[in-house]
Write an enzyme that holds these catalytic residues in place. Structure first.
Site, PDB file in Angstrom:
ATOM      1  N   ASN A  99       5.641  -8.636   4.460  1.00 15.66           N
ATOM      2  CA  ASN A  99       4.681  -7.563   4.204  1.00 15.66           C
ATOM      3  C   ASN A  99       5.415  -6.212   4.179  1.00 15.66           C
ATOM      4  O   ASN A  99       5.955  -5.772   5.193  1.00 15.66           O
ATOM      5  CB  ASN A  99       3.634  -7.631   5.336  1.00 15.66           C
ATOM      6  CG  ASN A  99       2.578  -6.561   5.225  1.00 15.66           C
ATOM      7  OD1 ASN A  99       2.853  -5.436   4.840  1.00 15.66           O
ATOM      8  ND2 ASN A  99       1.368  -6.920   5.600  1.00 15.66           N
ATOM      9  N   ASP A 104       2.551 -10.565  14.712  1.00 14.43           N
ATOM     10  CA  ASP A 104       1.392 -11.170  14.084  1.00 14.43           C
ATOM     11  C   ASP A 104       0.240 -10.270  14.454  1.00 14.43           C
ATOM     12  O   ASP A 104       0.080  -9.888  15.612  1.00 14.43           O
ATOM     13  CB  ASP A 104       1.148 -12.598  14.569  1.00 14.43           C
ATOM     14  CG  ASP A 104       0.175 -13.309  13.638  1.00 14.43           C
ATOM     15  OD1 ASP A 104       0.509 -13.460  12.447  1.00 14.43           O
ATOM     16  OD2 ASP A 104      -0.921 -13.678  14.082  1.00 14.43           O
ATOM     17  N   TYR A 125      -6.344  -3.271   6.160  1.00 13.24           N
ATOM     18  CA  TYR A 125      -7.696  -2.814   6.497  1.00 13.24           C
ATOM     19  C   TYR A 125      -7.741  -1.348   6.947  1.00 13.24           C
ATOM     20  O   TYR A 125      -8.757  -0.887   7.465  1.00 13.24           O
ATOM     21  CB  TYR A 125      -8.270  -3.712   7.606  1.00 13.24           C
ATOM     22  CG  TYR A 125      -8.380  -5.174   7.221  1.00 13.24           C
ATOM     23  CD1 TYR A 125      -9.513  -5.667   6.569  1.00 13.24           C
ATOM     24  CD2 TYR A 125      -7.354  -6.083   7.499  1.00 13.24           C
ATOM     25  CE1 TYR A 125      -9.615  -7.007   6.211  1.00 13.24           C
ATOM     26  CE2 TYR A 125      -7.440  -7.420   7.142  1.00 13.24           C
ATOM     27  CZ  TYR A 125      -8.577  -7.877   6.506  1.00 13.24           C
ATOM     28  OH  TYR A 125      -8.672  -9.202   6.145  1.00 13.24           O
TER      29      TYR A 125
HETATM   30  P1  IMP Z   1       0.054 -11.202   9.437  1.00 14.07           P
HETATM   31  O1  IMP Z   1       0.265 -10.567  10.792  1.00 14.07           O
HETATM   32  O2  IMP Z   1       1.212 -10.968   8.531  1.00 14.07           O
HETATM   33  O3  IMP Z   1      -0.369 -12.621   9.556  1.00 14.07           O
HETATM   34  O4  IMP Z   1      -1.125 -10.451   8.702  1.00 14.07           O
HETATM   35  C1  IMP Z   1      -1.985  -9.602   9.314  1.00 14.07           C
HETATM   36  C2  IMP Z   1      -2.970  -9.011   8.331  1.00 14.07           C
HETATM   37  O5  IMP Z   1      -3.821  -8.179   9.117  1.00 14.07           O
HETATM   38  C3  IMP Z   1      -2.321  -8.074   7.289  1.00 14.07           C
HETATM   39  O6  IMP Z   1      -2.096  -8.671   6.072  1.00 14.07           O
HETATM   40  C4  IMP Z   1      -3.373  -6.981   7.143  1.00 14.07           C
HETATM   41  O7  IMP Z   1      -4.351  -7.387   6.230  1.00 14.07           O
HETATM   42  C5  IMP Z   1      -4.015  -6.940   8.527  1.00 14.07           C
HETATM   43  N1  IMP Z   1      -3.382  -5.882   9.348  1.00 14.07           N
HETATM   44  C6  IMP Z   1      -2.484  -6.034  10.360  1.00 14.07           C
HETATM   45  N2  IMP Z   1      -2.095  -4.848  10.842  1.00 14.07           N
HETATM   46  C7  IMP Z   1      -2.736  -3.928  10.113  1.00 14.07           C
HETATM   47  C8  IMP Z   1      -2.704  -2.514  10.121  1.00 14.07           C
HETATM   48  O8  IMP Z   1      -1.981  -1.830  10.858  1.00 14.07           O
HETATM   49  N3  IMP Z   1      -3.512  -1.924   9.219  1.00 14.07           N
HETATM   50  C9  IMP Z   1      -4.302  -2.603   8.361  1.00 14.07           C
HETATM   51  N4  IMP Z   1      -4.351  -3.912   8.294  1.00 14.07           N
HETATM   52  C10 IMP Z   1      -3.560  -4.585   9.163  1.00 14.07           C
END
Ligand code: IMP
Length: 193
Positions: free
Chosen positions: A9, A65, A146
């Site tokens: 990401n 995560d 978000y």
């Molecule tokens: P993962 O931790 O890569 O599995 O994904 C977490 C998901 O949560 C991300 O793709 C975002 O959509 C959301 N997310 C996590 N942290 C943030 C943040 O700081 N701002 C907005 N969305 C977030």
């Protein structure tokens, strides 16, 4: 010290660097295979990602995560935040599900679990949360995910500067705790040498 950032990401890579570099840590990306997030908690998934990246690169690796937990949706999307609804429609889906829901029921929080895994098997874990409300509409161009529908004191994260978000955010808090633990870990490792 060099750390691999175990994420694909781009928004997160930027935030990881911003927080790790002042600690004297060179944070590098890497072409990593996708680790399967089979955990049932944010902490378990952060560990799975960091451990896989450490194994693959032989370098200390750090992963987070994270996700958004919406009270009205019983904590969803939670650990499924990255896979919730169709790509490009995630924010809209949350807004639609909360259409007409009054302010006092729009509570939500972000969670970030951070985990670093070292080639010798040591690990450091930290977790941060930040509380706010789901806005009625998407506002602001900053940040990612978000951010533009999560508000604190009337402004969304999407309307805040990066520095202001770091001071308030789940990831900023998790990294504050992580920084303390990492400093202690490094000091202890030096003592033992
Ligand atoms: P993962 O931790 O890569 O599995 O994904 C977490 C998901 O949560 C991300 O793709 C975002 O959509 C959301 N997310 C996590 N942290 C943030 C943040 O700081 N701002 C907005 N969305 C977030």
């Amino acid at each position: 010290m060099k750390f691999v950032i175990a994420t694909h990401n781009k928004g997160k890579i930027v935030e990881f660097r911003r927080i790790l570099e002042p600690m004297g840590i060179e944070a590098v990306g890497a072409e990593l295979s996708e680790a399967e997030e089979t955990g049932t908690t944010f902490a378990e998934n952060a560990f799975i990602k960091a451990q896989a990246a450490c194994k693959e690169t032989g370098l200390p690796a750090v992963a987070d995560d994270s996700g958004l937990c919406v009270d009205y949706l019983d904590g969803a999307p939670g650990i499924y935040s990255a896979r919730f609804a169709e790509p490009g429609k995630r924010r809209l889906t949350v807004l639609e599900k909360l259409q007409g829901v009054p302010k006092e029921k729009r509570g939500a929080h972000f969670v970030s679990a951070v985990c670093a895994v070292f080639p010798n098997g040591d690990k450091i874990e930290a977790e941060g949360k930040c509380y706010g409300l789901i806005s009625r509409e998407s506002r602001g161009e900053n940040g990612f995910g978000y951010d533009s529908i999560f508000e604190q004191e009337g402004r969304t994260f999407g309307e805040m500067s990066a520095e202001e978000k770091d001071q308030r955010s789940h990831r900023g808090k998790a990294f504050g705790e992580f920084e303390e633990k990492l400093k202690q870990y490094l000091a202890k490792s030096q003592e033992e040498e």
